[in-house]
Design an enzyme around this catalytic site. Structure first.
Site, PDB file in Angstrom:
ATOM      1  N   LYS A 160       0.007   4.249  -0.196  1.00  0.00           N
ATOM      2  CA  LYS A 160      -0.661   5.387   0.463  1.00  0.00           C
ATOM      3  C   LYS A 160      -0.502   6.667  -0.367  1.00  0.00           C
ATOM      4  CE  LYS A 160       0.205   3.263   4.912  1.00  0.00           C
ATOM      5  NZ  LYS A 160      -0.023   3.371   6.331  1.00  0.00           N
TER       6      LYS A 160
ATOM      7  N   SER B  74       3.162  -2.705  10.225  1.00  0.00           N
ATOM      8  CA  SER B  74       4.616  -2.700  10.396  1.00  0.00           C
ATOM      9  C   SER B  74       5.278  -4.023  10.013  1.00  0.00           C
ATOM     10  CB  SER B  74       4.984  -2.292  11.830  1.00  0.00           C
ATOM     11  OG  SER B  74       4.494  -0.988  12.100  1.00  0.00           O
TER      12      SER B  74
ATOM     13  N   GLU C 148      -5.585  -5.632  10.149  1.00  0.00           N
ATOM     14  CA  GLU C 148      -4.570  -4.625  10.429  1.00  0.00           C
ATOM     15  C   GLU C 148      -4.903  -3.924  11.751  1.00  0.00           C
ATOM     16  OE1 GLU C 148      -2.499  -3.234   6.631  1.00  0.00           O
ATOM     17  OE2 GLU C 148      -4.332  -2.074   6.805  1.00  0.00           O
TER      18      GLU C 148
ATOM     19  N   GLY D  49       2.054   1.731  10.794  1.00  0.00           N
ATOM     20  CA  GLY D  49       2.970   2.866  10.712  1.00  0.00           C
ATOM     21  C   GLY D  49       3.618   3.238  12.033  1.00  0.00           C
TER      22      GLY D  49
ATOM     23  N   GLU E 150      -7.112   3.992   7.771  1.00  0.00           N
ATOM     24  CA  GLU E 150      -6.934   5.446   7.572  1.00  0.00           C
ATOM     25  C   GLU E 150      -8.178   6.040   6.922  1.00  0.00           C
ATOM     26  OE1 GLU E 150      -3.175   5.163   5.546  1.00  0.00           O
ATOM     27  OE2 GLU E 150      -2.235   4.557   7.429  1.00  0.00           O
TER      28      GLU E 150
ATOM     29  N   HIS F 234      -9.597   0.627   4.504  1.00  0.00           N
ATOM     30  CA  HIS F 234      -8.343   0.774   5.257  1.00  0.00           C
ATOM     31  C   HIS F 234      -8.620   1.642   6.485  1.00  0.00           C
ATOM     32  CE1 HIS F 234      -4.270   2.022   6.289  1.00  0.00           C
ATOM     33  NE2 HIS F 234      -3.851   0.976   5.594  1.00  0.00           N
TER      34      HIS F 234
ATOM     35  N   ASN G 284       0.861  -1.181   0.000  1.00  0.00           N
ATOM     36  CA  ASN G 284       0.000   0.000   0.000  1.00  0.00           C
ATOM     37  C   ASN G 284       0.900   1.235   0.000  1.00  0.00           C
ATOM     38  OD1 ASN G 284      -1.845   2.009   0.476  1.00  0.00           O
ATOM     39  ND2 ASN G 284      -2.267   1.409   2.603  1.00  0.00           N
TER      40      ASN G 284
HETATM   41  C1  PEP Z   1      -0.809  -0.237   5.800  1.00  0.00           C
HETATM   42  O1  PEP Z   1      -0.708   0.846   5.252  1.00  0.00           O
HETATM   43  O2  PEP Z   1      -1.762  -0.952   5.516  1.00  0.00           O
HETATM   44  C2  PEP Z   1       0.238  -0.653   6.742  1.00  0.00           C
HETATM   45  C3  PEP Z   1       0.115  -1.810   7.330  1.00  0.00           C
HETATM   46  O3  PEP Z   1       1.280   0.221   6.952  1.00  0.00           O
HETATM   47  P1  PEP Z   1       2.694  -0.129   7.697  1.00  0.00           P
HETATM   48  O4  PEP Z   1       3.209  -1.390   7.077  1.00  0.00           O
HETATM   49  O5  PEP Z   1       3.548   1.073   7.411  1.00  0.00           O
HETATM   50  O6  PEP Z   1       2.389  -0.294   9.152  1.00  0.00           O
END
Ligand code: PEP
Length: 251
Positions: free
Chosen positions: A11, A213, A167, A173, A97, A95, A9
């Site tokens: 973003k 992460s 997630e 992040g 976010e 997601h 992703n």
């Molecule tokens: C994501 O954007 O779905 C994500 C898991 O980000 P990160 O790997 O940076 O935690």
């Protein structure tokens, strides 16, 4: 029996030039990866160019969101069929976010998932609890509601083109990853719920990705868990070498 999926992703990062460079660098690094599906999700403006470069390789392209209407007076929105037209095979839906900053609900996730599937896309439907919810001991209830309502009304046939991404919001992040066991227990609960809703064979076939992460040094442990079928990767997908190392976790 479930082919793992590693999805990146991107973003709100990368210009068209940067995105096309990244996919061009990535392709040779993952060309030898077999038995794993690879997906990258650039911003809308880069989708078509990235898809052109990825065409004919083992890298597939996802959008990061979609609307649920095919067309009309919906300024600023992008319909699933336009994503297909741009070369996408997948779309990320719900997601955290988007839930956090753009008011997405389980109902909008459901509308989007149905529309994406109707347009022939594979829907990567994201679920996850916040830190407050985990600390309050309601993780399983929160995830259960998101899964049930996000996938409400889908047929078993449609479910074959759904990928669920677990997630935990507190791990996205932040550099904090759920432990292999924490992730596994939530994945197992999602699979059990899918079994109740759609039957045991649909549940056995559903790919459930972990996100939060994921890095080259923790992907292996996660992937050894029985119900973890891949990863949705944010930060580490922005650099070809680190994303390729995650894709090639089994090599
Ligand atoms: C994501 O954007 O779905 C994500 C898991 O980000 P990160 O790997 O940076 O935690």
């Amino acid at each position: 029996m479930r082919t793992p999926v590693i999805a990146g992703n991107w973003k709100l990062f990368k210009t068209i030039g940067e995105a096309t460079s990244l996919v061009s660098e990535l392709k040779p690094l993952v060309a030898g990866a077999t038995g794993v599906e690879i997906v990258v999700a650039p911003v809308f403006t880069a989708l078509s160019r990235v898809a052109d470069i990825a065409a004919g390789s083992n890298v597939q392209v996802a959008a990061q969101d979609c609307f649920w209407k095919e067309e009309g007076a919906y300024t600023g929105e992008v319909a699933p069929k336009l994503l297909k037209d741009a070369g996408c095979s997948h779309v990320i839906i719900g997601h955290s976010e988007r839930r956090q900053f753009f008011g997405e609900t389980d109902q909008t996730v459901n509308n989007k998932a149905k529309a994406a599937l109707d347009a022939g896309l594979t829907a990567i439907v994201c679920v996850g609890e916040t830190l407050a919810e985990r600390e309050a001991g309601v993780t399983f209830a929160v995830i259960g509601k998101q899964v049930k309502e996000g996938l409400a009304g889908l047929s078993v046939d449609n479910l074959a083109r759904v990928i669920v991404a677990y997630e935990p919001v507190w791990a996205i992040g932040t550099g904090k990853t759920a432990s292999d066991e924490q992730a596994q227990e939530v994945h197992a609960s999602i699979r059990a719920l899918i079994g109740e809703l759609f039957g045991t064979s649909a549940a056995a076939e559903l790919r459930i990705l972990y996100g939060g992460s994921v890095k080259p040094d923790n992907v292996k442990g996660l992937m050894t868990q029985a119900d973890i079928d891949g990863a949705l990767v944010g930060g580490a997908s922005l650099v070809a070498e680190s994303f390729a190392a995650i894709v090639n976790y089994g090599a």
